[in-house]
Design a protein around this motif. Sequence first.
Motif, mmCIF file in Angstrom:
data_model
loop_
_atom_site.group_PDB
_atom_site.id
_atom_site.type_symbol
_atom_site.label_atom_id
_atom_site.label_comp_id
_atom_site.label_asym_id
_atom_site.label_seq_id
_atom_site.Cartn_x
_atom_site.Cartn_y
_atom_site.Cartn_z
ATOM 1 N N PHE A 8 18.074 1.984 -13.985
ATOM 2 C CA PHE A 8 18.425 1.770 -15.384
ATOM 3 C C PHE A 8 17.303 2.314 -16.259
ATOM 4 C CE2 PHE A 8 19.122 -1.714 -18.814
ATOM 5 C CZ PHE A 8 19.896 -0.846 -19.573
ATOM 6 N N LEU A 9 17.647 3.177 -17.195
ATOM 7 C CA LEU A 9 16.667 3.770 -18.103
ATOM 8 C C LEU A 9 17.082 3.464 -19.547
ATOM 9 C CD1 LEU A 9 16.413 7.246 -16.307
ATOM 10 C CD2 LEU A 9 14.842 5.312 -16.078
ATOM 11 N N PRO A 10 16.888 2.221 -19.989
ATOM 12 C CA PRO A 10 17.364 1.845 -21.316
ATOM 13 C C PRO A 10 16.737 2.653 -22.453
ATOM 14 C CG PRO A 10 15.962 0.124 -20.396
ATOM 15 C CD PRO A 10 16.200 1.125 -19.307
ATOM 16 N N ARG A 14 20.676 5.509 -20.624
ATOM 17 C CA ARG A 14 21.411 5.984 -19.452
ATOM 18 C C ARG A 14 21.038 5.194 -18.207
ATOM 19 N NH1 ARG A 14 18.437 11.709 -19.248
ATOM 20 N NH2 ARG A 14 19.561 11.726 -21.191
ATOM 21 N N PHE A 15 21.941 5.282 -17.267
ATOM 22 C CA PHE A 15 21.686 4.858 -15.898
ATOM 23 C C PHE A 15 21.569 6.171 -15.137
ATOM 24 C CE2 PHE A 15 23.813 1.379 -17.898
ATOM 25 C CZ PHE A 15 23.204 0.255 -17.369
ATOM 26 N N ALA A 16 20.677 6.241 -14.168
ATOM 27 C CA ALA A 16 20.488 7.495 -13.452
ATOM 28 C C ALA A 16 20.539 7.278 -11.949
ATOM 29 C CB ALA A 16 19.155 8.124 -13.840
ATOM 30 N N ASP A 21 11.998 11.356 -6.525
ATOM 31 C CA ASP A 21 11.653 11.357 -7.953
ATOM 32 C C ASP A 21 12.550 12.282 -8.766
ATOM 33 O OD1 ASP A 21 9.638 9.486 -7.739
ATOM 34 O OD2 ASP A 21 8.114 10.996 -7.295
ATOM 35 N N LYS A 22 13.552 12.872 -8.137
ATOM 36 C CA LYS A 22 14.422 13.833 -8.819
ATOM 37 C C LYS A 22 15.679 13.141 -9.349
ATOM 38 C CE LYS A 22 17.149 17.946 -7.875
ATOM 39 N NZ LYS A 22 17.761 18.726 -6.807
ATOM 40 N N ARG A 23 15.957 13.332 -10.657
ATOM 41 C CA ARG A 23 17.195 12.778 -11.221
ATOM 42 C C ARG A 23 18.348 13.685 -10.823
ATOM 43 N NH1 ARG A 23 20.714 13.459 -15.103
ATOM 44 N NH2 ARG A 23 19.582 15.105 -16.162
ATOM 45 N N ILE A 24 19.355 13.093 -10.170
ATOM 46 C CA ILE A 24 20.479 13.896 -9.672
ATOM 47 C C ILE A 24 21.801 13.505 -10.318
ATOM 48 C CG2 ILE A 24 19.352 14.349 -7.460
ATOM 49 C CD1 ILE A 24 21.367 12.203 -6.285
ATOM 50 N N GLY A 25 21.775 12.514 -11.183
ATOM 51 C CA GLY A 25 23.001 12.117 -11.863
ATOM 52 C C GLY A 25 22.687 11.124 -12.959
ATOM 53 N N ALA A 26 23.655 10.958 -13.860
ATOM 54 C CA ALA A 26 23.440 10.014 -14.958
ATOM 55 C C ALA A 26 24.762 9.524 -15.524
ATOM 56 C CB ALA A 26 22.620 10.666 -16.068
ATOM 57 N N ALA A 27 24.745 8.295 -15.991
ATOM 58 C CA ALA A 27 25.850 7.710 -16.753
ATOM 59 C C ALA A 27 25.265 7.400 -18.130
ATOM 60 C CB ALA A 27 26.382 6.449 -16.086
ATOM 61 N N HIS A 28 25.697 8.154 -19.127
ATOM 62 C CA HIS A 28 25.159 8.046 -20.485
ATOM 63 C C HIS A 28 25.959 7.022 -21.286
ATOM 64 C CE1 HIS A 28 22.823 11.829 -20.022
ATOM 65 N NE2 HIS A 28 23.774 12.070 -19.152
ATOM 66 N N TYR A 29 25.275 6.282 -22.136
ATOM 67 C CA TYR A 29 25.936 5.269 -22.958
ATOM 68 C C TYR A 29 25.246 5.133 -24.304
ATOM 69 C CZ TYR A 29 22.028 2.133 -22.120
ATOM 70 O OH TYR A 29 20.774 1.582 -22.098
ATOM 71 N N ALA A 57 28.907 9.157 -7.586
ATOM 72 C CA ALA A 57 29.308 8.787 -8.948
ATOM 73 C C ALA A 57 29.797 7.345 -8.970
ATOM 74 C CB ALA A 57 30.384 9.734 -9.480
ATOM 75 N N SER A 58 30.536 6.931 -7.947
ATOM 76 C CA SER A 58 31.018 5.539 -7.920
ATOM 77 C C SER A 58 29.867 4.559 -7.706
ATOM 78 C CB SER A 58 32.117 5.345 -6.869
ATOM 79 O OG SER A 58 31.612 5.525 -5.572
ATOM 80 N N VAL A 59 28.861 4.932 -6.931
ATOM 81 C CA VAL A 59 27.672 4.090 -6.762
ATOM 82 C C VAL A 59 26.981 3.911 -8.110
ATOM 83 C CG1 VAL A 59 25.354 4.001 -5.743
ATOM 84 C CG2 VAL A 59 27.313 4.693 -4.333
ATOM 85 N N LEU A 60 26.822 5.008 -8.832
ATOM 86 C CA LEU A 60 26.160 4.982 -10.134
ATOM 87 C C LEU A 60 26.949 4.152 -11.143
ATOM 88 C CD1 LEU A 60 24.069 5.965 -12.201
ATOM 89 C CD2 LEU A 60 25.450 8.049 -12.453
ATOM 90 N N VAL A 61 28.250 4.396 -11.227
ATOM 91 C CA VAL A 61 29.069 3.687 -12.219
ATOM 92 C C VAL A 61 29.151 2.204 -11.885
ATOM 93 C CG1 VAL A 61 31.428 3.467 -13.129
ATOM 94 C CG2 VAL A 61 30.317 5.704 -13.015
ATOM 95 N N LYS A 62 29.296 1.853 -10.622
ATOM 96 C CA LYS A 62 29.325 0.428 -10.263
ATOM 97 C C LYS A 62 28.019 -0.247 -10.684
ATOM 98 C CE LYS A 62 29.882 -2.920 -6.751
ATOM 99 N NZ LYS A 62 30.187 -3.496 -5.581
ATOM 100 N N PHE A 63 26.895 0.374 -10.403
ATOM 101 C CA PHE A 63 25.588 -0.163 -10.791
ATOM 102 C C PHE A 63 25.515 -0.341 -12.308
ATOM 103 C CE2 PHE A 63 21.165 0.622 -12.144
ATOM 104 C CZ PHE A 63 20.503 -0.379 -11.444
ATOM 105 N N ALA A 64 25.955 0.669 -13.056
ATOM 106 C CA ALA A 64 25.915 0.619 -14.518
ATOM 107 C C ALA A 64 26.807 -0.496 -15.060
ATOM 108 C CB ALA A 64 26.337 1.969 -15.095
ATOM 109 N N LEU A 65 28.004 -0.627 -14.514
ATOM 110 C CA LEU A 65 28.934 -1.652 -14.999
ATOM 111 C C LEU A 65 28.445 -3.052 -14.654
ATOM 112 C CD1 LEU A 65 32.395 0.009 -14.248
ATOM 113 C CD2 LEU A 65 30.977 0.170 -16.307
ATOM 114 N N GLU A 66 27.928 -3.238 -13.460
ATOM 115 C CA GLU A 66 27.410 -4.548 -13.065
ATOM 116 C C GLU A 66 26.213 -4.943 -13.935
ATOM 117 O OE1 GLU A 66 28.817 -6.708 -10.975
ATOM 118 O OE2 GLU A 66 30.427 -5.279 -10.519
#
Length: 110
Positions: A8-10, A14-16, A21-29, A57-66
């Motif tokens: 979580f990167l408030p 975004r959630f990443a 150490d490499k960012r490979i995805g993000a859920a922006h809000y 993507a589902s791992v990321l989105v589940k983490f973000a939603l939870e």
Amino acid sequence: MSEIKPVFLPERNRFALVDCDKRIGAAHYRDYEGADGVERVFFHTTVDEEYGGQGLASVLVKFALENTIAAGAKIVPVCPYVKAYVAKHKDYDEHLAQPTPAHLEILPRA
């Protein structure tokens, strides 16, 4: 050996997903102050192409939603991936708020 995990990167709104150490995805809000508290508007989700097809993507989105639910915020699905995810996972229904023009106004312009 890679260790892919969501974070979580408030400060970046975004959630990443990170691989070491490499960012490979993000859920922006963006957070919207609604009548009943914070509503978190998810508007864009990405996973780097080279990591595609692994269900990340589902791992990321589940983490973000939870995380959003734990923070007491509502989920506002604008991103097509998040919309599809919550449509398949009905346990999120009570935590959803439908997007309104006010939600869309706070999103960054492309």
